[in-house]
Design an enzyme around this catalytic site. Structure first.
Site, short mmCIF file in Angstrom:
data_model
loop_
_atom_site.label_atom_id
_atom_site.label_comp_id
_atom_site.label_asym_id
_atom_site.label_seq_id
_atom_site.Cartn_x
_atom_site.Cartn_y
_atom_site.Cartn_z
N THR A 95 0.24 -4.42 -33.63
CA THR A 95 0.26 -5.52 -34.60
C THR A 95 1.04 -6.68 -33.98
O THR A 95 2.25 -6.59 -33.80
CB THR A 95 0.96 -5.09 -35.91
OG1 THR A 95 0.32 -3.91 -36.39
CG2 THR A 95 0.88 -6.20 -36.94
N LYS A 170 -4.91 -7.93 -40.11
CA LYS A 170 -3.83 -6.94 -40.12
C LYS A 170 -2.57 -7.53 -40.76
O LYS A 170 -1.89 -6.87 -41.55
CB LYS A 170 -3.55 -6.49 -38.68
CG LYS A 170 -2.30 -5.65 -38.51
CD LYS A 170 -2.34 -4.35 -39.29
CE LYS A 170 -1.01 -3.64 -39.23
NZ LYS A 170 -0.92 -2.49 -40.12
N LYS A 238 9.05 -7.38 -38.58
CA LYS A 238 8.31 -8.14 -37.55
C LYS A 238 7.00 -8.68 -38.13
O LYS A 238 6.66 -9.85 -37.97
CB LYS A 238 8.06 -7.21 -36.36
CG LYS A 238 7.23 -7.74 -35.23
CD LYS A 238 5.84 -7.14 -35.15
CE LYS A 238 5.76 -5.65 -35.09
NZ LYS A 238 4.39 -5.13 -35.05
P1 NAP Z 1 7.06 2.80 -31.91
O1 NAP Z 1 7.07 4.22 -32.31
O2 NAP Z 1 8.29 1.98 -32.06
O3 NAP Z 1 6.58 2.76 -30.37
C1 NAP Z 1 6.56 1.55 -29.68
C2 NAP Z 1 5.91 1.73 -28.33
O4 NAP Z 1 5.96 0.47 -27.63
C3 NAP Z 1 6.63 2.75 -27.41
O5 NAP Z 1 5.67 3.41 -26.62
C4 NAP Z 1 7.52 1.84 -26.57
O6 NAP Z 1 7.90 2.39 -25.34
C5 NAP Z 1 6.58 0.68 -26.35
N1 NAP Z 1 7.27 -0.54 -25.92
C6 NAP Z 1 8.13 -1.28 -26.65
N2 NAP Z 1 8.56 -2.33 -25.92
C7 NAP Z 1 7.96 -2.24 -24.71
C8 NAP Z 1 7.98 -3.03 -23.53
N3 NAP Z 1 8.73 -4.14 -23.44
N4 NAP Z 1 7.22 -2.63 -22.49
C9 NAP Z 1 6.46 -1.51 -22.56
N5 NAP Z 1 6.39 -0.72 -23.65
C10 NAP Z 1 7.13 -1.09 -24.72
O7 NAP Z 1 5.91 1.98 -32.64
P2 NAP Z 1 4.66 2.54 -33.48
O8 NAP Z 1 5.12 2.91 -34.84
O9 NAP Z 1 3.90 3.49 -32.63
O10 NAP Z 1 3.84 1.16 -33.66
C11 NAP Z 1 3.08 0.60 -32.59
C12 NAP Z 1 2.39 -0.65 -33.12
O11 NAP Z 1 1.52 -0.27 -34.21
C13 NAP Z 1 3.34 -1.72 -33.69
O12 NAP Z 1 2.82 -2.98 -33.40
C14 NAP Z 1 3.31 -1.43 -35.19
O13 NAP Z 1 3.61 -2.59 -35.95
C15 NAP Z 1 1.87 -0.99 -35.38
N6 NAP Z 1 1.65 -0.06 -36.52
C16 NAP Z 1 2.52 0.95 -36.78
C17 NAP Z 1 2.26 1.80 -37.85
C18 NAP Z 1 3.18 2.94 -38.20
O14 NAP Z 1 3.04 3.49 -39.29
N7 NAP Z 1 4.11 3.35 -37.35
C19 NAP Z 1 1.12 1.62 -38.62
C20 NAP Z 1 0.22 0.59 -38.31
C21 NAP Z 1 0.51 -0.25 -37.23
P3 NAP Z 1 9.20 3.37 -25.28
O15 NAP Z 1 8.69 4.72 -25.67
O16 NAP Z 1 9.65 3.28 -23.88
O17 NAP Z 1 10.22 2.82 -26.24
#
Ligand code: NAP
Length: 286
Positions: A95, A170, A238
């Site tokens: 997102t 989104k 965010k």
């Molecule tokens: P998350 O658990 O916080 O994971 C974030 C991922 O991004 C990790 O793999 C992290 O790597 C990586 N990352 C962060 N900064 C980085 C950088 N500078 N360079 C390379 N990799 C980086 O997030 P998530 O919940 O999976 O969400 C991922 C996306 O989907 C977000 O945009 C979120 O808004 C969206 N989303 C989330 C949900 C939900 O329910 N969680 C639902 C819909 C959409 P590390 O492992 O090294 O930290």
């Protein structure tokens, strides 16, 4: 298809696992290598840098935190677009702002890569079950080429128009999510103050016309007053910032932006989005 996957957080891990289960060859990269372990055990391969994925795969999908993270994995020192990329397809499911989606689409186009923004609605459970809703922006013919992959990851994908359209849709659905979660929190706090038992109130809500899946899903967290994250509050803050920056100035949009931002400042970012209840209750413990 050979698939490259970047980002193995809450969402990326189960989504990549579903592609493996569907029989695709999947190579992964994650900034913190240890998060790849469960997928390696399920047959995924690991790349040393994002650029390698673009060279060795037909389609590369990213699912990382925010605009900065996506720019880093595409354009950073060993980023996706530093590999041999012409003719490949890149899909970003994170997102992020529509402006960044369009910017990346342009950088991809310069290198002969087709780019789709394809963020998702649905949290960790739908990611595991392959029942996400996928909102797609980019060229229709690219969407049609990769639709079979979306069919594995989601219960539906919608083609919405040019690059940035997926990200716009989104942000709109997450504005409603932010309002809904805060509305649920405010209702529970109000009812409690009036002396209504929280369990009874949750039964009333979940059985009523406003009993959404989100209310049913978050009920156990509210009752236990424990908020292990499925959708971290920092991501909601965010998303509402992006909604604000893209011009939403309606009363509820402004209000929820302010409260999630304040909750983030109070240190609740790594808890579930439902921890907005703790912020509103003045219950700020780590
Ligand atoms: P998350 O658990 O916080 O994971 C974030 C991922 O991004 C990790 O793999 C992290 O790597 C990586 N990352 C962060 N900064 C980085 C950088 N500078 N360079 C390379 N990799 C980086 O997030 P998530 O919940 O999976 O969400 C991922 C996306 O989907 C977000 O945009 C979120 O808004 C969206 N989303 C989330 C949900 C939900 O329910 N969680 C639902 C819909 C959409 P590390 O492992 O090294 O930290």
């Amino acid at each position: 298809m050979k698939i490259g996957w970047i980002g193995l957080g809450h969402m990326g891990n189960p989504m990549a696992a579903n592609l493996l289960k569907a029989g695709h060859e999947v190579t992964v990269w994650n900034r913190s290598r240890e998060k790849a372990e469960p997928l390696l055990q399920q047959g995924a391969r690991m790349a040393d840098r994002p650029a390698e994925l673009m060279e060795s795969c037909d389609v590369v999908i990213s699912m990382v935190s925010d605009d900065e993270a996506v720019k880093e994995v595409y354009l950073g020192q060993h980023g996706l677009l530093h590999g041999q990329a012409a003719g490949k397809i890149a899909i970003d499911m994170s997102t992020i702002s529509p402006a960044t989606s369009r910017y990346l689409a342009e950088r991809c186009r310069e290198r002969g890569v087709s780019f789709l923004d394809a963020p998702v609605s649905g949290s960790v459970q739908p990611a595991r079950e392959g029942t996400l809703i996928i909102m797609v922006g980019g060229e229709r013919k690219t969407y049609e080429q990769v639709k079979p992959l979306f069919d594995v990851l989601g219960k539906m994908s919608l083609y919405l128009g040019d690059n940035g359209s997926g990200s716009k849709a989104k942000l709109a659905i997450n504005l409603l999510l932010g309002i809904t979660v805060q509305g649920l929190a405010e209702t529970m706090l109000y009812a409690k103050k009036q002396g209504i038992d929280p369990r009874d109130m949750l039964t009333i809500i979940t059985e009523s016309a406003v009993g959404t899946p989100i209310a049913r899903g978050k009920a156990p967290l509210i009752l236990e007053n424990r908020f292990p994250s499925a959708f971290p509050l920092k991501h909601m803050a965010k998303d509402l910032r992006l909604v604000h920056e893209t011009g939403a100035s309606s009363p509820l949009a402004e209000s929820v932006y302010a409260s999630y931002r304040a909750a983030l400042d109070e240190g609740l970012g790594d808890q579930d989005v439902m921890a907005i209840l703790r912020y509103l209750a003045g219950d700020i413990r780590s």
